[in-house]
Each structure stands twice: as structure tokens, then as C-alpha cells.
Design a protein around this motif. Structure first.
Motif, PDB file in Angstrom:
ATOM      1  N   ILE A   1      23.222  47.778  33.685  1.00  0.00           N
ATOM      2  CA  ILE A   1      23.472  46.598  33.116  1.00  0.00           C
ATOM      3  C   ILE A   1      24.444  45.767  34.091  1.00  0.00           C
ATOM      4  CG2 ILE A   1      23.501  45.124  31.075  1.00  0.00           C
ATOM      5  CD1 ILE A   1      22.487  47.168  29.490  1.00  0.00           C
ATOM      6  N   LEU A   2      25.710  46.062  33.952  1.00  0.00           N
ATOM      7  CA  LEU A   2      26.746  45.437  34.815  1.00  0.00           C
ATOM      8  C   LEU A   2      26.369  45.019  36.277  1.00  0.00           C
ATOM      9  CD1 LEU A   2      29.415  44.631  34.095  1.00  0.00           C
ATOM     10  CD2 LEU A   2      30.452  46.716  34.747  1.00  0.00           C
ATOM     11  N   LEU A   3      25.852  46.215  36.781  1.00  0.00           N
ATOM     12  CA  LEU A   3      25.363  46.115  38.229  1.00  0.00           C
ATOM     13  C   LEU A   3      24.641  44.777  38.370  1.00  0.00           C
ATOM     14  CD1 LEU A   3      25.161  49.346  39.760  1.00  0.00           C
ATOM     15  CD2 LEU A   3      27.052  47.912  40.069  1.00  0.00           C
ATOM     16  N   ILE A   4      23.348  44.731  37.532  1.00  0.00           N
ATOM     17  CA  ILE A   4      22.538  43.558  37.439  1.00  0.00           C
ATOM     18  C   ILE A   4      23.085  42.230  37.080  1.00  0.00           C
ATOM     19  CG2 ILE A   4      20.356  42.553  36.347  1.00  0.00           C
ATOM     20  CD1 ILE A   4      19.612  45.479  35.613  1.00  0.00           C
ATOM     21  N   LEU A   5      24.076  42.264  36.287  1.00  0.00           N
ATOM     22  CA  LEU A   5      24.600  41.064  35.986  1.00  0.00           C
ATOM     23  C   LEU A   5      25.634  40.653  36.991  1.00  0.00           C
ATOM     24  CD1 LEU A   5      25.899  38.935  33.917  1.00  0.00           C
ATOM     25  CD2 LEU A   5      27.763  40.629  33.353  1.00  0.00           C
ATOM     26  N   TYR A   6      26.278  41.503  37.933  1.00  0.00           N
ATOM     27  CA  TYR A   6      27.002  41.186  39.030  1.00  0.00           C
ATOM     28  C   TYR A   6      26.186  40.679  40.300  1.00  0.00           C
ATOM     29  CZ  TYR A   6      31.737  41.947  37.532  1.00  0.00           C
ATOM     30  OH  TYR A   6      33.043  41.753  36.748  1.00  0.00           O
ATOM     31  N   TRP A   7      25.002  41.472  40.328  1.00  0.00           N
ATOM     32  CA  TRP A   7      24.133  40.881  41.301  1.00  0.00           C
ATOM     33  C   TRP A   7      23.327  39.339  41.212  1.00  0.00           C
ATOM     34  CZ3 TRP A   7      19.059  39.330  40.689  1.00  0.00           C
ATOM     35  CH2 TRP A   7      18.395  39.100  41.784  1.00  0.00           C
ATOM     36  N   TYR A   8      23.233  39.065  39.791  1.00  0.00           N
ATOM     37  CA  TYR A   8      22.990  37.690  39.484  1.00  0.00           C
ATOM     38  C   TYR A   8      24.191  36.888  39.803  1.00  0.00           C
ATOM     39  CZ  TYR A   8      21.266  33.418  37.265  1.00  0.00           C
ATOM     40  OH  TYR A   8      21.081  32.232  36.877  1.00  0.00           O
ATOM     41  N   ILE A   9      25.464  37.002  39.474  1.00  0.00           N
ATOM     42  CA  ILE A   9      26.684  36.465  39.724  1.00  0.00           C
ATOM     43  C   ILE A   9      26.624  36.107  41.242  1.00  0.00           C
ATOM     44  CG2 ILE A   9      29.007  36.194  39.609  1.00  0.00           C
ATOM     45  CD1 ILE A   9      28.749  37.707  37.036  1.00  0.00           C
ATOM     46  N   PHE A  10      26.822  37.130  42.019  1.00  0.00           N
ATOM     47  CA  PHE A  10      26.789  37.047  43.660  1.00  0.00           C
ATOM     48  C   PHE A  10      25.829  36.005  44.062  1.00  0.00           C
ATOM     49  CE2 PHE A  10      29.956  40.281  43.225  1.00  0.00           C
ATOM     50  CZ  PHE A  10      30.891  40.038  44.242  1.00  0.00           C
ATOM     51  N   LYS A  11      24.509  36.251  43.717  1.00  0.00           N
ATOM     52  CA  LYS A  11      23.285  35.533  43.951  1.00  0.00           C
ATOM     53  C   LYS A  11      23.521  34.060  43.820  1.00  0.00           C
ATOM     54  CE  LYS A  11      18.417  35.134  43.690  1.00  0.00           C
ATOM     55  NZ  LYS A  11      17.090  35.458  42.826  1.00  0.00           N
ATOM     56  N   ILE A  12      24.062  33.499  42.672  1.00  0.00           N
ATOM     57  CA  ILE A  12      24.336  32.235  42.514  1.00  0.00           C
ATOM     58  C   ILE A  12      25.401  31.603  43.006  1.00  0.00           C
ATOM     59  CG2 ILE A  12      23.166  32.238  40.144  1.00  0.00           C
ATOM     60  CD1 ILE A  12      25.784  32.366  38.735  1.00  0.00           C
ATOM     61  N   ASN A  13      26.264  32.581  43.609  1.00  0.00           N
ATOM     62  CA  ASN A  13      27.567  32.065  44.432  1.00  0.00           C
ATOM     63  C   ASN A  13      27.523  32.161  45.983  1.00  0.00           C
ATOM     64  OD1 ASN A  13      30.052  31.302  42.507  1.00  0.00           O
ATOM     65  ND2 ASN A  13      28.825  32.932  41.425  1.00  0.00           N
ATOM     66  N   GLY A  14      26.260  32.498  46.500  1.00  0.00           N
ATOM     67  CA  GLY A  14      25.998  32.505  47.577  1.00  0.00           C
ATOM     68  C   GLY A  14      26.048  33.840  48.501  1.00  0.00           C
ATOM     69  N   GLY A  15      26.365  34.734  47.680  1.00  0.00           N
ATOM     70  CA  GLY A  15      26.656  36.206  48.156  1.00  0.00           C
ATOM     71  C   GLY A  15      28.025  36.532  48.168  1.00  0.00           C
ATOM     72  N   VAL A  16      28.919  35.742  48.125  1.00  0.00           N
ATOM     73  CA  VAL A  16      30.360  35.993  48.411  1.00  0.00           C
ATOM     74  C   VAL A  16      31.043  35.732  47.242  1.00  0.00           C
ATOM     75  CG1 VAL A  16      32.387  35.692  49.879  1.00  0.00           C
ATOM     76  CG2 VAL A  16      29.953  35.925  50.827  1.00  0.00           C
ATOM     77  N   LEU A  17      31.989  36.380  46.793  1.00  0.00           N
ATOM     78  CA  LEU A  17      32.763  35.861  45.602  1.00  0.00           C
ATOM     79  C   LEU A  17      34.186  36.682  45.775  1.00  0.00           C
ATOM     80  CD1 LEU A  17      32.821  34.583  42.688  1.00  0.00           C
ATOM     81  CD2 LEU A  17      32.364  36.798  41.688  1.00  0.00           C
ATOM     82  N   ASN A  18      35.344  35.685  45.813  1.00  0.00           N
ATOM     83  CA  ASN A  18      36.756  36.021  46.042  1.00  0.00           C
ATOM     84  C   ASN A  18      36.949  36.954  47.283  1.00  0.00           C
ATOM     85  OD1 ASN A  18      39.348  35.714  45.152  1.00  0.00           O
ATOM     86  ND2 ASN A  18      39.445  37.814  44.557  1.00  0.00           N
ATOM     87  N   GLY A  19      35.976  36.579  48.381  1.00  0.00           N
ATOM     88  CA  GLY A  19      36.185  37.031  49.683  1.00  0.00           C
ATOM     89  C   GLY A  19      35.467  38.556  49.825  1.00  0.00           C
ATOM     90  N   THR A  20      34.504  38.896  48.892  1.00  0.00           N
ATOM     91  CA  THR A  20      33.776  40.240  49.000  1.00  0.00           C
ATOM     92  C   THR A  20      32.369  40.007  48.451  1.00  0.00           C
ATOM     93  OG1 THR A  20      33.850  42.344  48.083  1.00  0.00           O
ATOM     94  CG2 THR A  20      34.464  40.638  46.421  1.00  0.00           C
ATOM     95  N   THR A  21      31.642  40.894  48.957  1.00  0.00           N
ATOM     96  CA  THR A  21      30.387  40.799  48.774  1.00  0.00           C
ATOM     97  C   THR A  21      29.909  41.895  47.714  1.00  0.00           C
ATOM     98  OG1 THR A  21      29.882  42.527  50.588  1.00  0.00           O
ATOM     99  CG2 THR A  21      29.645  40.168  50.975  1.00  0.00           C
ATOM    100  N   PHE A  22      28.556  41.647  47.133  1.00  0.00           N
ATOM    101  CA  PHE A  22      28.009  42.578  46.216  1.00  0.00           C
ATOM    102  C   PHE A  22      28.201  44.142  46.426  1.00  0.00           C
ATOM    103  CE2 PHE A  22      24.458  44.537  44.058  1.00  0.00           C
ATOM    104  CZ  PHE A  22      24.688  44.517  42.775  1.00  0.00           C
ATOM    105  N   ILE A  23      27.744  44.428  47.529  1.00  0.00           N
ATOM    106  CA  ILE A  23      27.682  45.934  47.866  1.00  0.00           C
ATOM    107  C   ILE A  23      29.023  46.619  47.686  1.00  0.00           C
ATOM    108  CG2 ILE A  23      28.095  45.835  50.352  1.00  0.00           C
ATOM    109  CD1 ILE A  23      26.264  47.900  50.736  1.00  0.00           C
TER     110      ILE A  23
END
Length: 266
Positions: A38-60
Motif C-alpha cells: 500500500i505504501l508503494l502504491i501511495l508513493y507511486w501516485y505522489i511521484f506521478k503527480i510531481n512529475g516523477g521526481v521528488l527531492n531529487g530522487t525518482t520512484f524506483i
């Protein structure tokens, strides 16, 4: 040699028991899916709405860091605190002290044996699924990753056992260690990168996680970061220092605890 044979027998007996009665494996599997999935799904969505990058890192990178935290937690090494407390409250500690083996040696290997089967089975399949779904980050393909990951994992396990053993030994002086256990466990959870990955930590929080024993117990979550190839020796060194400190602390507390049992128990 006798200690090695005994540890192998303890682990083998517990693994065999769990193979025949896989209830713990089922519980741990659903627990990993419920929390990590569930946490991975949540972060996947967060990264998606932020263009795939958050604080200089990607979802993978974030996904693998979170996975390493929850995969390590399947070992349930923190449960050793409450097992020690139960031994003391039930009076079983005096019987175990009289055995021709170290109580801590027995309790530590018992705890490892309780979690190792679920850990191996769940992580084997979960790792394959994560690779097929997300792929492998570039940091995990460098030559030093596997040996440094194994070393960090071992140090994380040893430090976790020592930290929670110290909490458990407090039961000799405190009837109920649960409040202390909760504080320590939540500190490990937060600074270990459970729900907020290490890569997303603010600077101050990252430094606390880096130099405190709570964060050091889960340096396995750092192994996927870009900086790992340049600072892995620093993190392993920090783990080693904390292990030495907690070995000394455990030895002192256990020595005083045995004296306390001898005085009160005769």
C-alpha cells in the motif's frame, strides 16, 4: 564449536517447525503486502503527480529503499525485547540461567530462528516481483553493491539484536518495558526510513538518522542511494562503532542482571 552446533540446532529446529506449521509465514506475507504494498502504491501516485521526481530522487530508488526496510523487518528481531521480559516476568529466566549455555546466546539465536524462514521465502518472491514490476536501479548494478549490502545487512541485524536486547534487559529493573520499547521502536521506524524514505529526509533529520543507533540499525535502506558507492565505508564504520558500544553495554547490564537474580533468587 559447541556454540556453533547449538545455534545451528536451534535455528534448524525452528525452521522445521515453521515449514510444518506455516501460520507465521502467512501472517508475515499478508503483513508485508498490507504495509509495504500500500505504501508503494501511495508513493507511486505522489511521484506521478510531481512529475516523477521528488527531492531529487525518482520512484524506483524510493520503492527499493522502502522494500529493504520492510523486508528486513520480517525477521522481527525487535521481538527479543518482549521475549526477555516474558522470561523475567514468568520466572523462567532462573531456569534458563542454570542451563550450561549463555542465556543471551540462546535467546538471540532463538529470535533469529523464529524469523529466518519467513524472511527467506517472502523476500525471494517479493524481490522477483519488484524486479519484474519496477526493474533494478543503477545503484544496485555496481560491483560493490552485493558485498556491501550483505555486510551492512549483517551489521544491521547484529545492532538491532543488541539494541532490543538492552531494552529487554531493563526488565530486571522495570516491571513493564513496553513504554521504553515503543519509544525505541518508533525511533527506529522513523529514522530507519519506514514510511518516509531516507532520500526524502530533511538535512537535520538525515544527520540524526545517520549518527544515532536507531537509524544505524537500518542502514540497509541506504544501500540503494546514489551516494552509497562513495560513503558506504562511513556508514559501515558507524554501525561497527555502535555495535562495540552496545556489546559493552549489554555485557555490563547482563552481568548486573545475573547478580540480581543470584541475590533475589538464591
Amino acid at each position: 564449536m559447541k556454540g556453533i552446533r547449538l545455534s545451528k540446532k536451534i535455528v534448524a529446529t525452528l525452521v522445521k517447525d515453521q515449514v510444518n506449521y506455516p501460520s507465521r509465514l502467512i501472517i508475515d506475507t499478508f503483513g508485508l503486502i498490507a504495509r509495504c504494498g500500500i505504501l508503494l502504491i501511495l508513493y507511486w501516485y505522489i511521484f506521478k503527480i510531481n512529475g516523477g521526481v521528488l527531492n531529487g530522487t525518482t520512484f524506483i530508488f524510493t520503492a527499493w529503499s522502502i522494500f529493504f526496510y520492510f523486508s528486513f523487518s520480517v525477521l522481527r528481531l525487535r521481538d527479543i525485547s518482549r521475549l526477555i521480559m516474558q522470561d523475567i516476568q514468568s520466572g523462567n529466566i532462573e531456569v534458563l540461567f542454570s542451563k550450561p549455555m549463555s542465556y543471551l546466546f540462546y535467546r538471540i539465536w532463538w529470535q533469529v530462528g523464529l524469523g529466518v524462514y519467513s524472511f527467506v521465502v517472502i523476500n525471494f518472491f517479493a524481490t522477483i516481483i519488484l524486479i519484474l514490476m519496477l526493474g533494478i536501479p543503477s545503484t544496485m548494478t555496481i560491483g560493490i553493491f552485493i558485498p556491501t549490502y550483505i555486510l551492512t545487512f549483517i551489521f544491521s541485524a547484529v545492532l538491532s539484536l543488541l539494541l532490543y536486547t538492552v531494552v529487554g534487559l531493563l526488565s530486571f529493573w522495570i516491571d513493564d518495558i513496553n513504554p521504553i520499547y515503543w519509544i525505541v521502536d518508533k525511533a527506529v521506524m522513523i529514522l530507519g526510513g519506514s514510511y518516509l524514505p531516507i532520500a526524502l529526509f530533511p538535512v537535520l533529520m538525515y544527520k540524526i538518522a545517520l549518527y544515532s543507533p536507531f537509524g544505524a540499525t537500518l542502514f540497509v535502506t541506504h544501500t540503494v542511494s546514489e551516494s552509497w558507492k562513495t560513503n558506504w565505508y562511513q556508514l559501515v564504520g558507524i554501525q561497527f562503532i555502535w555495535i562495540v558500544i552496545f556489546v559493552i553495554l549489554t555485557f555490563i547490564m547482563f552481568k548486573k542482571a545475573k547478580q540480581r537474580v543470584s541475590v533475589n533468587g538464591g
